[in-house]
Motif scaffolding. Sequence first.
Motif, mmCIF file in Angstrom:
data_model
loop_
_atom_site.group_PDB
_atom_site.id
_atom_site.type_symbol
_atom_site.label_atom_id
_atom_site.label_comp_id
_atom_site.label_asym_id
_atom_site.label_seq_id
_atom_site.Cartn_x
_atom_site.Cartn_y
_atom_site.Cartn_z
ATOM 1 N N TYR A 158 0.955 -1.396 0.102
ATOM 2 C CA TYR A 158 -0.258 0.029 0.157
ATOM 3 C C TYR A 158 0.915 1.131 0.080
ATOM 4 O O TYR A 158 2.082 1.089 0.361
ATOM 5 C CB TYR A 158 -0.967 0.087 1.268
ATOM 6 C CG TYR A 158 -1.752 -1.130 1.540
ATOM 7 C CD1 TYR A 158 -3.127 -1.529 0.839
ATOM 8 C CD2 TYR A 158 -1.160 -2.290 2.158
ATOM 9 C CE1 TYR A 158 -3.705 -2.493 0.871
ATOM 10 C CE2 TYR A 158 -1.943 -3.476 2.296
ATOM 11 C CZ TYR A 158 -3.251 -3.566 1.726
ATOM 12 O OH TYR A 158 -4.118 -4.595 1.823
ATOM 13 N N ARG A 174 0.867 5.626 1.412
ATOM 14 C CA ARG A 174 -0.013 6.478 2.074
ATOM 15 C C ARG A 174 -0.790 7.371 0.760
ATOM 16 O O ARG A 174 -1.935 7.657 1.004
ATOM 17 C CB ARG A 174 0.903 7.495 2.718
ATOM 18 C CG ARG A 174 0.151 8.499 3.745
ATOM 19 C CD ARG A 174 1.104 9.330 4.502
ATOM 20 N NE ARG A 174 1.423 8.314 5.498
ATOM 21 C CZ ARG A 174 2.668 8.589 6.160
ATOM 22 N NH1 ARG A 174 3.446 9.352 5.718
ATOM 23 N NH2 ARG A 174 3.129 7.682 7.135
ATOM 24 N N HIS A 175 0.201 7.521 0.048
ATOM 25 C CA HIS A 175 -0.515 8.337 -1.245
ATOM 26 C C HIS A 175 0.347 8.415 -2.499
ATOM 27 O O HIS A 175 1.560 8.198 -2.269
ATOM 28 C CB HIS A 175 -0.648 9.903 -0.828
ATOM 29 C CG HIS A 175 -1.824 10.542 -1.244
ATOM 30 N ND1 HIS A 175 -1.996 11.360 -2.381
ATOM 31 C CD2 HIS A 175 -3.229 10.720 -0.656
ATOM 32 C CE1 HIS A 175 -3.219 11.799 -2.404
ATOM 33 N NE2 HIS A 175 -3.904 11.279 -1.360
ATOM 34 N N ASP A 198 0.873 10.765 -5.823
ATOM 35 C CA ASP A 198 0.351 12.200 -6.363
ATOM 36 C C ASP A 198 1.054 12.295 -7.665
ATOM 37 O O ASP A 198 2.152 12.525 -7.827
ATOM 38 C CB ASP A 198 0.869 13.200 -5.458
ATOM 39 C CG ASP A 198 -0.053 13.205 -4.073
ATOM 40 O OD1 ASP A 198 -1.231 13.184 -4.243
ATOM 41 O OD2 ASP A 198 0.571 13.287 -3.065
ATOM 42 N N PRO A 232 -5.250 7.979 -2.754
ATOM 43 C CA PRO A 232 -4.875 7.145 -1.628
ATOM 44 C C PRO A 232 -4.743 5.668 -1.874
ATOM 45 O O PRO A 232 -5.829 5.361 -2.664
ATOM 46 C CB PRO A 232 -5.692 7.609 -0.524
ATOM 47 C CG PRO A 232 -6.957 8.081 -1.427
ATOM 48 C CD PRO A 232 -6.473 8.600 -2.533
ATOM 49 N N ARG A 282 -4.363 3.399 0.899
ATOM 50 C CA ARG A 282 -4.002 3.043 2.038
ATOM 51 C C ARG A 282 -4.732 1.561 2.488
ATOM 52 O O ARG A 282 -5.916 1.282 1.850
ATOM 53 C CB ARG A 282 -4.393 3.781 3.084
ATOM 54 C CG ARG A 282 -3.446 5.320 3.450
ATOM 55 C CD ARG A 282 -4.146 6.018 4.343
ATOM 56 N NE ARG A 282 -3.146 7.241 4.251
ATOM 57 C CZ ARG A 282 -2.854 7.500 5.413
ATOM 58 N NH1 ARG A 282 -3.194 6.915 6.582
ATOM 59 N NH2 ARG A 282 -1.919 8.811 5.375
ATOM 60 N N GLY A 326 -8.508 2.066 1.044
ATOM 61 C CA GLY A 326 -8.127 2.434 -0.420
ATOM 62 C C GLY A 326 -8.769 1.469 -1.037
ATOM 63 O O GLY A 326 -8.921 0.445 -0.808
#
Length: 167
Positions: free
Chosen positions: A58, A60-61, A63, A112, A114, A118
């Motif tokens: 996974y 956290r993000h 971007d 995201p 997560r 997610g």
Amino acid sequence: MPVLFSNPRRTLIGALALSGLLPCTPALHAHGSRAGEVRIDHPYAVPTPAGASTGAVYFRHLDNRSAHADRLKGGRTPVAARVTVHEMRMDGEVMRMSALPGLDLPAGTGLPMRQGSGRYHLMLEGLKRPLKEGDRFPLVLEFERGGAVEVEVWVQARRAPDSGHAH
């Protein structure tokens, strides 16, 4: 010696670590990377039981700060035979998971990924060993535009799911 001083922040952190004034350097640096203009924030996996053949990674993000779309196509790691993109979705009362050919990252957006909250994750298929809390392993992510980038995945304890379901 010019290389030593090319990054003042790293030079300061290195000097503090060597002097013993910095007992815990990992807390001071971000656990993230970039693939082109895609920022990869905190890749992590959860521990797996002995004998498990799959695991999940996974973030956290993710971007995409570019003016152009990109796509996460998958990856590779020495701890598993394959790394594929997966989607989880509700089908009535049943959680379904399916492999995707890639994960689109539209320009100027974030996603995201997560655990528990997610919709997407990377599936580690054909694990070569269990993932144990505290372990770290390399993972090469493959992006259509951003190319390949190696990140370090931290294995950390499973968090309580945010949305009421677990992987």
